[in-house]
Design an enzyme around this catalytic site. Structure first.
Site, PDB file in Angstrom:
ATOM      1  N   SER A  10      39.606  36.292  46.708  1.00  0.00           N
ATOM      2  CA  SER A  10      40.550  37.133  45.976  1.00  0.00           C
ATOM      3  C   SER A  10      39.910  37.560  44.656  1.00  0.00           C
ATOM      4  O   SER A  10      39.669  36.730  43.773  1.00  0.00           O
ATOM      5  CB  SER A  10      41.837  36.363  45.701  1.00  0.00           C
ATOM      6  OG  SER A  10      42.643  37.127  44.826  1.00  0.00           O
ATOM      7  N   HIS A  35      39.763  40.136  49.281  1.00  0.00           N
ATOM      8  CA  HIS A  35      41.224  40.160  49.198  1.00  0.00           C
ATOM      9  C   HIS A  35      41.601  40.804  47.867  1.00  0.00           C
ATOM     10  O   HIS A  35      41.141  40.378  46.801  1.00  0.00           O
ATOM     11  CB  HIS A  35      41.760  38.733  49.287  1.00  0.00           C
ATOM     12  CG  HIS A  35      43.246  38.628  49.262  1.00  0.00           C
ATOM     13  ND1 HIS A  35      44.033  38.815  50.385  1.00  0.00           N
ATOM     14  CD2 HIS A  35      44.106  38.359  48.250  1.00  0.00           C
ATOM     15  CE1 HIS A  35      45.310  38.659  50.065  1.00  0.00           C
ATOM     16  NE2 HIS A  35      45.382  38.378  48.765  1.00  0.00           N
ATOM     17  N   ASP A  37      44.702  41.935  45.444  1.00  0.00           N
ATOM     18  CA  ASP A  37      46.115  41.752  45.138  1.00  0.00           C
ATOM     19  C   ASP A  37      46.648  42.917  44.326  1.00  0.00           C
ATOM     20  O   ASP A  37      46.190  43.149  43.207  1.00  0.00           O
ATOM     21  CB  ASP A  37      46.309  40.464  44.328  1.00  0.00           C
ATOM     22  CG  ASP A  37      46.144  39.230  45.181  1.00  0.00           C
ATOM     23  OD1 ASP A  37      46.770  39.177  46.252  1.00  0.00           O
ATOM     24  OD2 ASP A  37      45.384  38.329  44.785  1.00  0.00           O
ATOM     25  N   MET A  39      49.845  44.273  42.390  1.00  0.00           N
ATOM     26  CA  MET A  39      51.122  43.816  41.811  1.00  0.00           C
ATOM     27  C   MET A  39      51.720  44.929  40.961  1.00  0.00           C
ATOM     28  O   MET A  39      50.981  45.620  40.255  1.00  0.00           O
ATOM     29  CB  MET A  39      50.889  42.577  40.950  1.00  0.00           C
ATOM     30  CG  MET A  39      50.205  41.448  41.705  1.00  0.00           C
ATOM     31  SD  MET A  39      50.120  39.946  40.712  1.00  0.00           S
ATOM     32  CE  MET A  39      49.084  38.914  41.766  1.00  0.00           C
ATOM     33  N   HIS A  69      46.741  43.258  49.683  1.00  0.00           N
ATOM     34  CA  HIS A  69      48.009  42.518  49.675  1.00  0.00           C
ATOM     35  C   HIS A  69      48.962  43.212  48.702  1.00  0.00           C
ATOM     36  O   HIS A  69      48.763  43.157  47.498  1.00  0.00           O
ATOM     37  CB  HIS A  69      47.689  41.070  49.247  1.00  0.00           C
ATOM     38  CG  HIS A  69      48.867  40.162  49.150  1.00  0.00           C
ATOM     39  ND1 HIS A  69      48.768  38.899  48.595  1.00  0.00           N
ATOM     40  CD2 HIS A  69      50.161  40.295  49.528  1.00  0.00           C
ATOM     41  CE1 HIS A  69      49.956  38.318  48.633  1.00  0.00           C
ATOM     42  NE2 HIS A  69      50.819  39.143  49.189  1.00  0.00           N
ATOM     43  N   MET A  71      52.055  43.421  46.714  1.00  0.00           N
ATOM     44  CA  MET A  71      53.189  42.714  46.110  1.00  0.00           C
ATOM     45  C   MET A  71      53.944  43.717  45.250  1.00  0.00           C
ATOM     46  O   MET A  71      53.842  43.720  44.017  1.00  0.00           O
ATOM     47  CB  MET A  71      52.677  41.521  45.287  1.00  0.00           C
ATOM     48  CG  MET A  71      52.272  40.352  46.169  1.00  0.00           C
ATOM     49  SD  MET A  71      51.218  39.162  45.320  1.00  0.00           S
ATOM     50  CE  MET A  71      49.655  39.983  45.490  1.00  0.00           C
ATOM     51  N   MET A 139      52.175  32.925  51.656  1.00  0.00           N
ATOM     52  CA  MET A 139      51.984  32.616  50.233  1.00  0.00           C
ATOM     53  C   MET A 139      52.174  31.116  50.052  1.00  0.00           C
ATOM     54  O   MET A 139      53.256  30.588  50.328  1.00  0.00           O
ATOM     55  CB  MET A 139      52.997  33.359  49.357  1.00  0.00           C
ATOM     56  CG  MET A 139      52.743  34.844  49.145  1.00  0.00           C
ATOM     57  SD  MET A 139      51.105  35.309  48.541  1.00  0.00           S
ATOM     58  CE  MET A 139      50.839  34.190  47.166  1.00  0.00           C
ATOM     59  N   GLY A 144      51.878  36.035  42.003  1.00  0.00           N
ATOM     60  CA  GLY A 144      51.837  36.611  40.662  1.00  0.00           C
ATOM     61  C   GLY A 144      50.573  36.229  39.902  1.00  0.00           C
ATOM     62  O   GLY A 144      50.022  37.035  39.176  1.00  0.00           O
ATOM     63  N   GLY A 146      46.784  33.718  39.852  1.00  0.00           N
ATOM     64  CA  GLY A 146      45.810  32.826  40.468  1.00  0.00           C
ATOM     65  C   GLY A 146      45.824  31.472  39.785  1.00  0.00           C
ATOM     66  O   GLY A 146      46.545  31.278  38.794  1.00  0.00           O
ATOM     67  N   GLY A 147      45.071  30.542  40.334  1.00  0.00           N
ATOM     68  CA  GLY A 147      44.874  29.261  39.673  1.00  0.00           C
ATOM     69  C   GLY A 147      46.015  28.271  39.775  1.00  0.00           C
ATOM     70  O   GLY A 147      46.048  27.294  39.022  1.00  0.00           O
ATOM     71  N   ASP A 173      47.348  31.950  51.222  1.00  0.00           N
ATOM     72  CA  ASP A 173      46.984  32.604  49.964  1.00  0.00           C
ATOM     73  C   ASP A 173      47.642  31.885  48.800  1.00  0.00           C
ATOM     74  O   ASP A 173      48.867  31.913  48.653  1.00  0.00           O
ATOM     75  CB  ASP A 173      47.434  34.075  50.036  1.00  0.00           C
ATOM     76  CG  ASP A 173      47.021  34.879  48.811  1.00  0.00           C
ATOM     77  OD1 ASP A 173      46.255  34.365  47.975  1.00  0.00           O
ATOM     78  OD2 ASP A 173      47.472  36.041  48.697  1.00  0.00           O
ATOM     79  N   GLY A 175      46.075  28.754  45.851  1.00  0.00           N
ATOM     80  CA  GLY A 175      45.717  27.347  45.701  1.00  0.00           C
ATOM     81  C   GLY A 175      44.856  26.795  46.825  1.00  0.00           C
ATOM     82  O   GLY A 175      44.730  25.576  46.972  1.00  0.00           O
ATOM     83  N   GLY A 195      40.719  32.384  45.532  1.00  0.00           N
ATOM     84  CA  GLY A 195      40.386  33.019  44.267  1.00  0.00           C
ATOM     85  C   GLY A 195      39.547  32.096  43.427  1.00  0.00           C
ATOM     86  O   GLY A 195      38.321  32.080  43.490  1.00  0.00           O
TER      87      GLY A 195
HETATM   88  C1  DX5 Z   1      48.639  35.223  44.008  1.00  0.00           C
HETATM   89  C2  DX5 Z   1      47.625  36.035  44.784  1.00  0.00           C
HETATM   90  C3  DX5 Z   1      46.454  35.274  45.295  1.00  0.00           C
HETATM   91  C4  DX5 Z   1      45.629  34.651  44.220  1.00  0.00           C
HETATM   92  C5  DX5 Z   1      44.964  33.434  44.772  1.00  0.00           C
HETATM   93  O1  DX5 Z   1      49.748  36.011  43.753  1.00  0.00           O
HETATM   94  O2  DX5 Z   1      48.250  36.673  45.904  1.00  0.00           O
HETATM   95  O3  DX5 Z   1      45.624  36.092  46.124  1.00  0.00           O
HETATM   96  O4  DX5 Z   1      44.674  35.516  43.697  1.00  0.00           O
HETATM   97  O5  DX5 Z   1      44.240  32.832  43.752  1.00  0.00           O
HETATM   98  P1  DX5 Z   1      43.933  31.271  43.729  1.00  0.00           P
HETATM   99  O6  DX5 Z   1      43.047  30.998  44.916  1.00  0.00           O
HETATM  100  O7  DX5 Z   1      43.268  31.074  42.424  1.00  0.00           O
HETATM  101  O8  DX5 Z   1      45.242  30.559  43.867  1.00  0.00           O
HETATM  102 ZN    ZN Z   2      47.053  37.751  47.676  1.00  0.00          ZN
END
Ligand code: DX5
Ligand code: ZN
Length: 214
Positions: A10, A35, A37, A39, A69, A71, A139, A144, A146-147, A173, A175, A195
């Site tokens: 990601s 990937h 994202d 938003m 993706h 969102m 999900m 919203g 990462g991390g 997707d 964690g 990510g």
């Molecule tokens: C969250 C995103 C994920 C995110 C994953 O809303 O859809 O794609 O980037 O990042 P990590 O792997 O850091 O959780």
């Molecule tokens: Zn995503």
């Protein structure tokens, strides 16, 4: 012989001022695609990339799998825009879907359709749309940012979807990391979005090799 597990880094976790380098690194480290994202600040409380980013990545990597993706509150507005920009797959959220024909529209645009669900949405909510989707993106965190830490209850939806007879790709997707990847595989996931765990790894190539060996 089951197909190998796909690794989709990601780019949200990459340095946004160095996206090109990050994408190049990910693909040369063995990632199966990128990937991306999208938003809108409404469906999720954050803003990320737009069609110009997808178009630029498509131009830079003509053959890459771009896993987009969405969102966003109004996916029907954005599907044709991101298809034109060069998405390979477009995943929309069941919580935003007012008409499941949108999945057929995605396919008619030559793009692979995916359906996603937030942590609070049960797998059962997807039943009617499963025959129209190539991919289910689970999900495993609140979308919203990462991390965050993966929620195991969400991951278990992969097994529920397999029990419902879904034979397409199931992606997790949020964690996802080297420590939980094998468990996700065992539950029925065969695509992993990563990510932080990929872009912050000492050796992203090793992470890719581990995922492919699952
Ligand atoms: C969250 C995103 C994920 C995110 C994953 O809303 O859809 O794609 O980037 O990042 P990590 O792997 O850091 O959780
Ligand atoms: Zn995503």
């Amino acid at each position: 012989m089951p197909e190998r597990v796909l690794l989709l880094p990601s780019i949200l976790a990459a340095d946004p001022t160095r996206l090109l380098d990050a994408a190049e690194m990910a693909l040369s480290a063995g990632a199966d695609g990128l990937h991306i994202d999208i938003m809108d600040g409404h469906f999720v409380p954050n803003l990320t990339f737009g069609p110009a980013t997808v178009r630029a990545l498509r131009r830079a990597f003509p053959g890459a799998w771009l896993d987009v993706h969405l969102m966003v509150d109004t996916p029907a507005v954005w599907v044709p825009v991101f298809a034109e920009a060069g998405a390979s797959a477009l995943t929309v959220h069941i919580e935003t879907l007012t008409d499941s024909r949108l999945l057929s529209d995605i396919r008619a645009l030559g793009v692979s359709p995916g359906i996603s669900l937030k942590p609070a949405t049960p797998a059962e909510a997807l039943r009617a749309t499963l025959p129209l989707a190539d991919l289910v993106l689970i999900m495993t965190v609140e979308p919203g940012f990462g991390g965050q830490k993966l929620m195991p209850d969400c991951a278990r939806k992969a097994a529920a979807l397999r029990a419902m007879g879904f034979g397409g790709r199931i992606s997790c997707d949020g964690g996802v990391n080297r420590e939980n990847a094998a468990e996700l595989r065992a539950l029925g996931a065969d695509a992993l979005v990563m990510g932080t765990a990929f872009f912050r790894a000492e050796s992203p190539a090793l992470v890719a090799a581990e995922v492919h060996a699952l």
